[in-house]
Design a protein around this motif. Structure first.
Motif, PDB file in Angstrom:
ATOM      1  N   HIS A 183      -1.201   2.023 -50.603  1.00 36.15           N
ATOM      2  CA  HIS A 183      -2.324   2.560 -51.348  1.00 36.15           C
ATOM      3  C   HIS A 183      -3.470   1.546 -51.380  1.00 36.15           C
ATOM      4  O   HIS A 183      -3.247   0.358 -51.155  1.00 36.15           O
ATOM      5  CB  HIS A 183      -1.906   2.846 -52.801  1.00 36.15           C
ATOM      6  N   PRO A 184      -4.687   1.989 -51.710  1.00 28.89           N
ATOM      7  CA  PRO A 184      -5.778   1.032 -51.911  1.00 28.89           C
ATOM      8  C   PRO A 184      -5.398  -0.046 -52.933  1.00 28.89           C
ATOM      9  O   PRO A 184      -5.769  -1.208 -52.795  1.00 28.89           O
ATOM     10  CB  PRO A 184      -6.935   1.892 -52.412  1.00 28.89           C
ATOM     11  N   ARG A 185      -4.625   0.326 -53.947  1.00 29.53           N
ATOM     12  CA  ARG A 185      -4.171  -0.638 -54.963  1.00 29.53           C
ATOM     13  C   ARG A 185      -3.334  -1.743 -54.328  1.00 29.53           C
ATOM     14  O   ARG A 185      -3.457  -2.917 -54.665  1.00 29.53           O
ATOM     15  CB  ARG A 185      -3.392   0.109 -56.044  1.00 29.53           C
ATOM     16  N   VAL A 186      -2.484  -1.383 -53.387  1.00 33.79           N
ATOM     17  CA  VAL A 186      -1.621  -2.366 -52.715  1.00 33.79           C
ATOM     18  C   VAL A 186      -2.455  -3.263 -51.801  1.00 33.79           C
ATOM     19  O   VAL A 186      -2.242  -4.473 -51.738  1.00 33.79           O
ATOM     20  CB  VAL A 186      -0.495  -1.657 -51.924  1.00 33.79           C
ATOM     21  N   ARG A 187      -3.411  -2.673 -51.128  1.00 33.68           N
ATOM     22  CA  ARG A 187      -4.287  -3.461 -50.246  1.00 33.68           C
ATOM     23  C   ARG A 187      -5.086  -4.487 -51.047  1.00 33.68           C
ATOM     24  O   ARG A 187      -5.219  -5.639 -50.636  1.00 33.68           O
ATOM     25  CB  ARG A 187      -5.203  -2.546 -49.452  1.00 33.68           C
ATOM     26  N   SER A 188      -5.614  -4.076 -52.209  1.00 31.90           N
ATOM     27  CA  SER A 188      -6.368  -5.039 -53.018  1.00 31.90           C
ATOM     28  C   SER A 188      -5.448  -6.074 -53.650  1.00 31.90           C
ATOM     29  O   SER A 188      -5.835  -7.230 -53.835  1.00 31.90           O
ATOM     30  CB  SER A 188      -7.205  -4.324 -54.085  1.00 31.90           C
ATOM     31  N   GLN A 189      -4.195  -5.697 -53.933  1.00 34.09           N
ATOM     32  CA  GLN A 189      -3.205  -6.662 -54.423  1.00 34.09           C
ATOM     33  C   GLN A 189      -2.963  -7.725 -53.358  1.00 34.09           C
ATOM     34  O   GLN A 189      -2.971  -8.925 -53.651  1.00 34.09           O
ATOM     35  CB  GLN A 189      -1.896  -5.945 -54.761  1.00 34.09           C
ATOM     36  N   ALA A 190      -2.779  -7.301 -52.118  1.00 36.88           N
ATOM     37  CA  ALA A 190      -2.511  -8.240 -51.023  1.00 36.88           C
ATOM     38  C   ALA A 190      -3.722  -9.118 -50.729  1.00 36.88           C
ATOM     39  O   ALA A 190      -3.576 -10.247 -50.263  1.00 36.88           O
ATOM     40  CB  ALA A 190      -2.102  -7.472 -49.768  1.00 36.88           C
ATOM     41  N   ALA A 191      -4.921  -8.615 -51.021  1.00 33.58           N
ATOM     42  CA  ALA A 191      -6.142  -9.397 -50.797  1.00 33.58           C
ATOM     43  C   ALA A 191      -6.453 -10.324 -51.972  1.00 33.58           C
ATOM     44  O   ALA A 191      -7.335 -11.174 -51.873  1.00 33.58           O
ATOM     45  CB  ALA A 191      -7.320  -8.456 -50.557  1.00 33.58           C
ATOM     46  N   GLY A 192      -5.742 -10.133 -53.090  1.00 29.94           N
ATOM     47  CA  GLY A 192      -5.999 -10.940 -54.278  1.00 29.94           C
ATOM     48  C   GLY A 192      -7.213 -10.491 -55.053  1.00 29.94           C
ATOM     49  O   GLY A 192      -7.680 -11.198 -55.943  1.00 29.94           O
ATOM     50  N   SER A 193      -7.735  -9.300 -54.749  1.00 26.93           N
ATOM     51  CA  SER A 193      -8.963  -8.840 -55.393  1.00 26.93           C
ATOM     52  C   SER A 193      -8.741  -7.791 -56.481  1.00 26.93           C
ATOM     53  O   SER A 193      -9.694  -7.387 -57.131  1.00 26.93           O
ATOM     54  CB  SER A 193      -9.917  -8.275 -54.334  1.00 26.93           C
ATOM     55  N   HIS A 194      -7.501  -7.349 -56.699  1.00 26.87           N
ATOM     56  CA  HIS A 194      -7.251  -6.363 -57.747  1.00 26.87           C
ATOM     57  C   HIS A 194      -7.359  -7.035 -59.109  1.00 26.87           C
ATOM     58  O   HIS A 194      -7.006  -8.208 -59.262  1.00 26.87           O
ATOM     59  CB  HIS A 194      -5.861  -5.735 -57.573  1.00 26.87           C
ATOM     60  N   TYR A 195      -7.841  -6.297 -60.101  1.00 23.39           N
ATOM     61  CA  TYR A 195      -8.060  -6.905 -61.420  1.00 23.39           C
ATOM     62  C   TYR A 195      -6.773  -7.405 -62.067  1.00 23.39           C
ATOM     63  O   TYR A 195      -6.810  -8.240 -62.968  1.00 23.39           O
ATOM     64  CB  TYR A 195      -8.807  -5.948 -62.361  1.00 23.39           C
ATOM     65  N   THR A 196      -5.598  -6.919 -61.627  1.00 25.93           N
ATOM     66  CA  THR A 196      -4.331  -7.412 -62.178  1.00 25.93           C
ATOM     67  C   THR A 196      -3.806  -8.632 -61.434  1.00 25.93           C
ATOM     68  O   THR A 196      -2.780  -9.180 -61.812  1.00 25.93           O
ATOM     69  CB  THR A 196      -3.250  -6.318 -62.133  1.00 25.93           C
ATOM     70  N   SER A 197      -4.507  -9.075 -60.394  1.00 27.98           N
ATOM     71  CA  SER A 197      -4.035 -10.198 -59.585  1.00 27.98           C
ATOM     72  C   SER A 197      -3.943 -11.473 -60.424  1.00 27.98           C
ATOM     73  O   SER A 197      -4.854 -11.812 -61.179  1.00 27.98           O
ATOM     74  CB  SER A 197      -4.970 -10.435 -58.400  1.00 27.98           C
ATOM     75  N   THR A 198      -2.833 -12.176 -60.249  1.00 28.39           N
ATOM     76  CA  THR A 198      -2.646 -13.463 -60.938  1.00 28.39           C
ATOM     77  C   THR A 198      -2.952 -14.631 -60.001  1.00 28.39           C
ATOM     78  O   THR A 198      -2.832 -15.778 -60.412  1.00 28.39           O
ATOM     79  CB  THR A 198      -1.195 -13.601 -61.438  1.00 28.39           C
ATOM     80  N   ASP A 199      -3.318 -14.324 -58.761  1.00 30.88           N
ATOM     81  CA  ASP A 199      -3.572 -15.342 -57.729  1.00 30.88           C
ATOM     82  C   ASP A 199      -2.330 -16.151 -57.389  1.00 30.88           C
ATOM     83  O   ASP A 199      -2.420 -17.212 -56.799  1.00 30.88           O
ATOM     84  CB  ASP A 199      -4.722 -16.279 -58.128  1.00 30.88           C
ATOM     85  N   GLU A 200      -1.160 -15.642 -57.768  1.00 32.73           N
ATOM     86  CA  GLU A 200       0.094 -16.336 -57.480  1.00 32.73           C
ATOM     87  C   GLU A 200       0.532 -16.021 -56.053  1.00 32.73           C
ATOM     88  O   GLU A 200       0.583 -14.864 -55.649  1.00 32.73           O
ATOM     89  CB  GLU A 200       1.164 -15.892 -58.485  1.00 32.73           C
ATOM     90  N   LEU A 201       0.834 -17.044 -55.292  1.00 29.81           N
ATOM     91  CA  LEU A 201       1.312 -16.915 -53.912  1.00 29.81           C
ATOM     92  C   LEU A 201       2.576 -17.739 -53.743  1.00 29.81           C
ATOM     93  O   LEU A 201       2.750 -18.723 -54.450  1.00 29.81           O
ATOM     94  CB  LEU A 201       0.235 -17.399 -52.931  1.00 29.81           C
ATOM     95  N   PRO A 202       3.462 -17.402 -52.844  1.00 28.55           N
ATOM     96  CA  PRO A 202       3.445 -16.245 -51.955  1.00 28.55           C
ATOM     97  C   PRO A 202       3.677 -14.949 -52.735  1.00 28.55           C
ATOM     98  O   PRO A 202       4.201 -14.950 -53.840  1.00 28.55           O
ATOM     99  CB  PRO A 202       4.567 -16.507 -50.965  1.00 28.55           C
ATOM    100  N   LEU A 203       3.292 -13.846 -52.087  1.00 26.10           N
ATOM    101  CA  LEU A 203       3.307 -12.536 -52.721  1.00 26.10           C
ATOM    102  C   LEU A 203       3.866 -11.507 -51.747  1.00 26.10           C
ATOM    103  O   LEU A 203       3.462 -11.466 -50.591  1.00 26.10           O
ATOM    104  CB  LEU A 203       1.868 -12.158 -53.096  1.00 26.10           C
TER     105      LEU A 203
END
Length: 112
Positions: free
Chosen positions: A39-59
């Protein structure tokens, strides 16, 4: 187990070895992942740009999917915001609150 792992935002996920997930909670179970949504939500999660992103890596991206449980039933599941997403060979799910199953008929309807 293998999973799509984001190691750096802005780079595509890599299909790589990761430790097997372990169910630790009373209502958790490990399922073999059969399908996931991209989903677009998953793509933005993988890009680190979703508002719920914690910037924690690896992901490991992914928020939902279909998995086969230990009894062989197919379960649709939704994951909480986590770095251990559904784009993997196995995932830990919360059985009573974030998954459901539909019995598979022994004979498909189109064959009856």
């Amino acid at each position: 187990m293998r999973a799509a792992v984001v190691e750096e935002f802005g780079s595509p996920p890599r299909w790589t070895e990761v430790p097997d997930p372990v169910a630790t909670g009373r209502h958790e179970a490990v399922v073999d992942v059969v399908a996931v949504g991209l989903h677009p939500r998953v793509r933005s999660q993988a890009a680190g740009s979703h508002y719920t992103s914690t910037d924690e890596l690896p992901l490991i991206p992914g928020i939902d999917g279909v998995g086969r449980d230990a009894e062989g039933r197919l379960r649709y599941f939704v994951l909480r915001d986590t770095v251990h997403g559904s784009m993997a060979q196995r995932a830990v799910i919360d059985v009573p609150t974030a998954s459901c199953f539909r019995p598979v008929p022994t004979r498909p309807r189109w064959r009856r």
